[in-house]
Write a protein that holds these residues in place. Structure first.
Motif, PDB file in Angstrom:
ATOM      1  N   SER A 144      38.553 -29.563  41.566  1.00 38.13           N
ATOM      2  CA  SER A 144      37.481 -30.241  40.852  1.00 38.13           C
ATOM      3  C   SER A 144      37.990 -31.505  40.160  1.00 38.13           C
ATOM      4  O   SER A 144      38.969 -31.464  39.419  1.00 38.13           O
ATOM      5  CB  SER A 144      36.868 -29.310  39.805  1.00 38.13           C
ATOM      6  OG  SER A 144      35.903 -30.015  39.036  1.00 38.13           O
ATOM      7  N   THR A 146      36.270 -32.996  37.915  1.00 39.25           N
ATOM      8  CA  THR A 146      35.563 -33.081  36.642  1.00 39.25           C
ATOM      9  C   THR A 146      36.263 -32.328  35.519  1.00 39.25           C
ATOM     10  O   THR A 146      35.782 -32.312  34.396  1.00 39.25           O
ATOM     11  CB  THR A 146      34.135 -32.527  36.807  1.00 39.25           C
ATOM     12  OG1 THR A 146      34.205 -31.154  37.222  1.00 39.25           O
ATOM     13  CG2 THR A 146      33.378 -33.327  37.859  1.00 39.25           C
ATOM     14  N   ASN A 147      37.381 -31.674  35.824  1.00 37.71           N
ATOM     15  CA  ASN A 147      38.149 -31.003  34.775  1.00 37.71           C
ATOM     16  C   ASN A 147      39.636 -31.199  35.068  1.00 37.71           C
ATOM     17  O   ASN A 147      40.009 -32.063  35.845  1.00 37.71           O
ATOM     18  CB  ASN A 147      37.777 -29.515  34.669  1.00 37.71           C
ATOM     19  CG  ASN A 147      38.021 -28.768  35.976  1.00 37.71           C
ATOM     20  OD1 ASN A 147      38.879 -29.145  36.767  1.00 37.71           O
ATOM     21  ND2 ASN A 147      37.264 -27.698  36.202  1.00 37.71           N
ATOM     22  N   VAL A 197      32.735 -27.131  47.996  1.00 39.23           N
ATOM     23  CA  VAL A 197      32.811 -26.558  46.648  1.00 39.23           C
ATOM     24  C   VAL A 197      33.963 -27.191  45.881  1.00 39.23           C
ATOM     25  O   VAL A 197      35.077 -27.299  46.404  1.00 39.23           O
ATOM     26  CB  VAL A 197      33.016 -25.023  46.713  1.00 39.23           C
ATOM     27  CG1 VAL A 197      33.106 -24.428  45.310  1.00 39.23           C
ATOM     28  CG2 VAL A 197      31.896 -24.371  47.510  1.00 39.23           C
ATOM     29  N   TYR A 198      33.683 -27.595  44.635  1.00 39.16           N
ATOM     30  CA  TYR A 198      34.748 -27.998  43.727  1.00 39.16           C
ATOM     31  C   TYR A 198      35.310 -26.746  43.060  1.00 39.16           C
ATOM     32  O   TYR A 198      34.549 -25.913  42.548  1.00 39.16           O
ATOM     33  CB  TYR A 198      34.225 -28.948  42.656  1.00 39.16           C
ATOM     34  CG  TYR A 198      33.992 -30.364  43.119  1.00 39.16           C
ATOM     35  CD1 TYR A 198      34.646 -30.875  44.237  1.00 39.16           C
ATOM     36  CD2 TYR A 198      33.125 -31.200  42.426  1.00 39.16           C
ATOM     37  CE1 TYR A 198      34.434 -32.176  44.649  1.00 39.16           C
ATOM     38  CE2 TYR A 198      32.911 -32.508  42.834  1.00 39.16           C
ATOM     39  CZ  TYR A 198      33.562 -32.995  43.955  1.00 39.16           C
ATOM     40  OH  TYR A 198      33.360 -34.291  44.352  1.00 39.16           O
ATOM     41  N   ASN A 200      37.635 -24.940  40.178  1.00 37.05           N
ATOM     42  CA  ASN A 200      38.173 -25.156  38.832  1.00 37.05           C
ATOM     43  C   ASN A 200      39.577 -24.570  38.691  1.00 37.05           C
ATOM     44  O   ASN A 200      39.880 -23.854  37.737  1.00 37.05           O
ATOM     45  CB  ASN A 200      37.246 -24.533  37.785  1.00 37.05           C
ATOM     46  CG  ASN A 200      35.896 -25.230  37.749  1.00 37.05           C
ATOM     47  OD1 ASN A 200      35.821 -26.453  37.826  1.00 37.05           O
ATOM     48  ND2 ASN A 200      34.827 -24.463  37.641  1.00 37.05           N
ATOM     49  N   GLY A 257      35.313 -21.458  41.975  1.00 34.32           N
ATOM     50  CA  GLY A 257      34.453 -22.579  42.340  1.00 34.32           C
ATOM     51  C   GLY A 257      33.320 -22.775  41.353  1.00 34.32           C
ATOM     52  O   GLY A 257      32.880 -21.842  40.672  1.00 34.32           O
ATOM     53  N   GLU A 258      32.837 -23.998  41.260  1.00 32.23           N
ATOM     54  CA  GLU A 258      31.716 -24.294  40.384  1.00 32.23           C
ATOM     55  C   GLU A 258      30.463 -23.576  40.878  1.00 32.23           C
ATOM     56  O   GLU A 258      30.301 -23.310  42.063  1.00 32.23           O
ATOM     57  CB  GLU A 258      31.491 -25.812  40.327  1.00 32.23           C
ATOM     58  CG  GLU A 258      32.664 -26.556  39.678  1.00 32.23           C
ATOM     59  CD  GLU A 258      32.420 -28.047  39.577  1.00 32.23           C
ATOM     60  OE1 GLU A 258      31.400 -28.522  40.130  1.00 32.23           O
ATOM     61  OE2 GLU A 258      33.254 -28.731  38.950  1.00 32.23           O
ATOM     62  N   ARG A 259      29.593 -23.254  39.929  1.00 34.24           N
ATOM     63  CA  ARG A 259      28.442 -22.422  40.243  1.00 34.24           C
ATOM     64  C   ARG A 259      27.561 -23.044  41.327  1.00 34.24           C
ATOM     65  O   ARG A 259      27.075 -22.364  42.225  1.00 34.24           O
ATOM     66  CB  ARG A 259      27.613 -22.186  38.965  1.00 34.24           C
ATOM     67  CG  ARG A 259      26.457 -21.203  39.144  1.00 34.24           C
ATOM     68  CD  ARG A 259      25.738 -20.998  37.830  1.00 34.24           C
ATOM     69  NE  ARG A 259      25.171 -22.236  37.329  1.00 34.24           N
ATOM     70  CZ  ARG A 259      23.988 -22.727  37.712  1.00 34.24           C
ATOM     71  NH1 ARG A 259      23.262 -22.072  38.612  1.00 34.24           N
ATOM     72  NH2 ARG A 259      23.525 -23.845  37.214  1.00 34.24           N
ATOM     73  N   THR A 278      26.132 -31.549  42.528  1.00 31.75           N
ATOM     74  CA  THR A 278      26.471 -31.579  41.115  1.00 31.75           C
ATOM     75  C   THR A 278      26.934 -32.977  40.729  1.00 31.75           C
ATOM     76  O   THR A 278      27.334 -33.777  41.589  1.00 31.75           O
ATOM     77  CB  THR A 278      27.629 -30.585  40.834  1.00 31.75           C
ATOM     78  OG1 THR A 278      28.719 -30.930  41.692  1.00 31.75           O
ATOM     79  CG2 THR A 278      27.199 -29.170  41.136  1.00 31.75           C
TER      80      THR A 278
END
Length: 280
Positions: A144, A146-147, A197-198, A200, A257-259, A278
């Motif tokens: 991901s 984003t984090n 899928v991203y 985390n 994975g992100e939701r 997303t």
């Protein structure tokens, strides 16, 4: 009763018979040579010496080489059995991986990617072609952006974090665009699906799984970033130590994975259709 067609078997008794016979003949030869003085003496001595050499060589082979060779054969047999147990097929540089074999005849592809730019260059068209030739379920896992998941991966690749995060976004966007274009052109099988899928969690090793084989690709060490990546090729067997580890590893990544997937294009008639992505 021995069969004349069975061939000659070199048993231990026969080996010792050959040794004793050679020694006796050699001693006889030396004695005979001592009784003659013409040029035949050198010939007899040569034959006797040759017989002694045969006896010595046979003794060495029987006493030393055969046990060692037998031991090595047992070790090789044990190693081969172990390799079959774990499903190991080969260890090769990534450039030597038989990718056509990986993509051929498979209906399931699950890929966790470390280097998104390189993976897109090498695999995007192959995945799309596979989904066009046969119904295929494709899942792509990316760290991901984003984090903090991408930070550790970027450091291991020697890439700045922001550049790596952008590479991940670009890979997801490009693959989505290519898939949509193929779908509009009706170049994909109706029930082929793609999910991006991203994850985390950092992805340290690229993992490629299809119905034909599984491949682990280890990136080079920090001090050897120019070295080729090493690929571990595994047979598509189940219930081995490595396959179980691989399934758990992929399961853990998917669980992280992100939701909401970045992109999902599910088969027609399914409850899930092309999803809103997303924020990137």
């Amino acid at each position: 009763m021995a069969n004349h067609g069975d061939g000659f078997e070199l048993t231990r008794a026969r080996v010792w018979g050959i040794v004793l016979g050679a020694v006796v003949l050699a001693l006889g030869g030396y004695y005979w040579a001592s009784q003659i003085e013409d040029t035949g003496q050198s010939v007899v001595l040569g034959l006797a010496s040759a017989l002694v050499s045969v006896a010595v060589a046979t003794l060495i082979a029987e006493a030393l080489l055969r046990p060692a060779f037998t031991h090595d054969l047992l070790r090789v047999a044990g190693l081969r059995a172990r390799l079959q147990d774990v499903g190991l097929v080969d260890l090769v540089p990534e450039s030597d991986v038989p990718w056509p074999d990986f993509y051929s005849k498979s209906s399931r592809y699950k890929i966790a990617i470390v280097n998104p730019t390189y993976a897109m260059q090498r695999h995007a068209e192959r995945l799309l072609d596979a989904a066009g030739h046969r119904t295929a379920e494709v899942t792509i896992l990316l760290p991901s952006p984003t984090n903090g998941a991408a930070a550790g991966v970027a450091a291991s690749l020697g890439i700045e974090r922001q550049a790596y995060e952008q590479a991940v976004r670009d890979a997801a966007t490009d693959l989505e665009s290519m898939w949509r274009a193929r779908r509009e052109q009706k170049a994909l099988r109706k029930k082929s699906s793609l999910t991006i899928v991203y994850v985390n969690a950092p992805i340290r090793t690229s993992i490629f799984v299809s119905d034909q084989m599984s491949i682990l690709i280890a990136p080079p060490l920090l001090a050897e970033r120019t070295s080729p990546e090493l690929a571990v090729l595994l047979a598509p067997t189940r219930n081995t130590d490595v396959s179980e580890w691989l399934e758990k590893r992929l399961g853990a990544l998917e669980s992280a994975g992100e939701r909401v997937p970045v992109f999902t294009d599910a088969p027609e008639g399914s409850e899930v259709t092309i999803s809103e992505r997303t924020p990137r």
